[in-house]
Design a protein around this motif. Structure first.
Motif, PDB file in Angstrom:
ATOM      1  N   GLU A   5       5.831  24.304  -4.016  1.00 46.80           N
ATOM      2  CA  GLU A   5       5.977  23.342  -5.505  1.00 46.80           C
ATOM      3  C   GLU A   5       7.169  22.433  -4.772  1.00 46.80           C
ATOM      4  N   SER A   6       7.075  21.404  -5.542  1.00 45.03           N
ATOM      5  CA  SER A   6       8.120  20.342  -5.370  1.00 45.03           C
ATOM      6  C   SER A   6       8.477  19.292  -6.281  1.00 45.03           C
ATOM      7  N   ARG A   7       9.372  18.386  -6.074  1.00 47.65           N
ATOM      8  CA  ARG A   7       9.594  17.494  -7.111  1.00 47.65           C
ATOM      9  C   ARG A   7       9.485  16.009  -6.548  1.00 47.65           C
ATOM     10  N   ARG A   9      10.835  12.856  -5.067  1.00 46.25           N
ATOM     11  CA  ARG A   9      12.059  12.266  -5.199  1.00 46.25           C
ATOM     12  C   ARG A   9      12.328  10.764  -4.905  1.00 46.25           C
ATOM     13  N   CYS A  69      10.460  12.237 -10.117  1.00 45.19           N
ATOM     14  CA  CYS A  69      11.049  13.534 -10.638  1.00 45.19           C
ATOM     15  C   CYS A  69       9.821  14.474 -11.609  1.00 45.19           C
ATOM     16  N   GLU A  70       8.508  13.877 -11.055  1.00 43.77           N
ATOM     17  CA  GLU A  70       7.370  14.670 -11.653  1.00 43.77           C
ATOM     18  C   GLU A  70       7.558  15.904 -10.735  1.00 43.77           C
ATOM     19  N   ARG A  71       6.945  17.165 -11.226  1.00 41.61           N
ATOM     20  CA  ARG A  71       6.816  18.424 -10.539  1.00 41.61           C
ATOM     21  C   ARG A  71       5.355  18.447 -10.133  1.00 41.61           C
ATOM     22  N   ASP A  94      -0.676  18.369 -10.696  1.00 40.11           N
ATOM     23  CA  ASP A  94       0.408  18.236 -11.566  1.00 40.11           C
ATOM     24  C   ASP A  94       0.642  19.495 -12.289  1.00 40.11           C
ATOM     25  N   GLU A  95       1.590  19.436 -12.998  1.00 37.53           N
ATOM     26  CA  GLU A  95       2.165  20.666 -13.690  1.00 37.53           C
ATOM     27  C   GLU A  95       0.880  21.501 -14.769  1.00 37.53           C
TER      28      GLU A  95
END
Length: 238
Positions: A5-7, A9, A69-71, A94-95
């Motif tokens: 998982e990441s966000r 940047r 900033c989207e996870r 996506d989430e």
């Protein structure tokens, strides 16, 4: 599927605050690297065994580019190993679990002493658990180059283009090719066919051609032989 998982940047986004294609590709190749490292089959292991995985082709289909900033969840799965070839899917979700991008890739295992292909050893066959390949429209690996491509100014391979294998990284080839896209061109699919490695101070000759909603950039050597062919399409393969 192996995932992390990441966000998104700030350093990975473009002037519109969306993930760049180059950063998307980095996420994908990092994911397969993480899996190999976790299995004990990573960079140092390959170096000890005088082996290297070389990318032969990409097909990357993009539904959308996520925003700052989207996870996201990034995943990969190997779905076939035969001879010296490895077939691997990738995805970004996506989430909500919806696909942001899917990709297919073909890799070749080479002996670094001889430069020739070597069959995937049994321990690798056992460690990489094969899974069902993703549902997507799979395009041919070979890319047809339109006639009458326009030759552009030569490029010289710099240190920042290289990876741990001391050749131009696959993402760097694509980033070079993207410099020739019109600003408004909507990239929904990228295909890349890697034919020859390029090294520090090599000179690459770009040739750019447009045809039927696709732009093809061939990055060739000084003798005119393509090192990498990259196709950008406004619609994915059907």
């Amino acid at each position: 599927m192996y995932t992390f998982e990441s966000r998104i940047r700030y350093s990975e986004t473009d002037s519109d605050g969306k993930l760049t294609m180059a950063s998307l590709i980095n996420y994908l190749q990092d994911c397969s690297t993480f899996q190999s490292e976790d299995l004990g089959l990573g960079v140092e292991y390959l170096k000890e065994q005088h082996l290297v995985w070389v990318l032969s082709s990409w097909q990357i289909v993009v539904e959308r580019f996520p925003r700052l900033c989207e996870r996201v969840t990034v995943g990969t799965l190997p779905y076939d190993l035969k001879g010296f070839l490895g077939y691997r899917n990738f995805a970004m979700l996506d989430e909500a679990g919806s696909y942001i991008a899917k990709a297919n890739s073909l890799w070749s295992l080479l002996d670094t002493d001889t430069g020739k292909p070597r069959a995937v050893p049994q321990n690798m066959m056992e460690a990489y658990r094969l899974e069902e390949k993703l549902e997507m429209a799979y395009a041919p690996r070979k890319i047809v180059i339109p006639e009458k491509g326009e030759v552009r100014e030569p490029l010289v391979v710099k240190k920042h283009h290289l990876d741990t294998n001391h050749h131009v990284n696959n993402q760097q080839f694509i980033q070079m090719a993207m410099e020739y896209l019109p600003d408004a061109f909507p990239v929904k699919q990228v295909r890349a066919e890697y034919k020859k490695q390029a090294f520090l101070n090599d000179v690459l000759i770009p040739a750019v051609a447009e045809e039927d909603g696709r732009i093809v950039v061939s990055l060739g050597d000084e003798a005119g032989k393509p090192c990498t062919i990259v196709e950008f399409a406004s619609e994915p393969w059907r």
